[in-house]
Design a protein around this motif. Structure first.
Motif, PDB file in Angstrom:
ATOM      1  N   CYS A   1      41.543  41.421  29.217  1.00 25.32           N
ATOM      2  CA  CYS A   1      43.563  41.058  29.463  1.00 25.32           C
ATOM      3  C   CYS A   1      44.021  41.321  28.393  1.00 25.32           C
TER       4      CYS A   1
ATOM      5  N   CYS B   1      44.248  37.018  27.167  1.00 21.38           N
ATOM      6  CA  CYS B   1      44.301  35.852  26.828  1.00 21.38           C
ATOM      7  C   CYS B   1      42.717  36.583  26.809  1.00 21.38           C
TER       8      CYS B   1
ATOM      9  N   CYS C   1      45.345  39.726  36.196  1.00 24.49           N
ATOM     10  CA  CYS C   1      44.472  38.351  35.590  1.00 24.49           C
ATOM     11  C   CYS C   1      44.610  37.260  35.446  1.00 24.49           C
TER      12      CYS C   1
END
Ligand SMILES: [Zn+2]
Length: 56
Positions: free
Chosen positions: A8, A11, A33
């Motif tokens: 992702c 994050c 995600c």
């Protein structure tokens, strides 16, 4: 030995999934995600050690 995985862009979660919700020809690939709720065509590619992946 290192391998490349898609994560992702927000994050850096490794749970990034490729959405196959649409089967139209003109729909771009969408990544989802589940950790932060990101949804879009952009992903981050990182290099990790192969052994690190086996731990999970
Ligand atoms: Zn995320």
């Amino acid at each position: 030995m290192t391998i490349r995985i898609k994560v992702c862009p927000i994050c850096e979660s490794r749970n990034l999934r490729l959405s196959s919700q649409f089967d139209g020809w003109l729909v771009p690939e969408m990544y989802i995600c589940p950790d932060c709720g990101y949804k879009g065509p952009i992903y981050l590619e990182i290099q990790i050690d192969e052994k690190e992946l086996e731990k999970e």
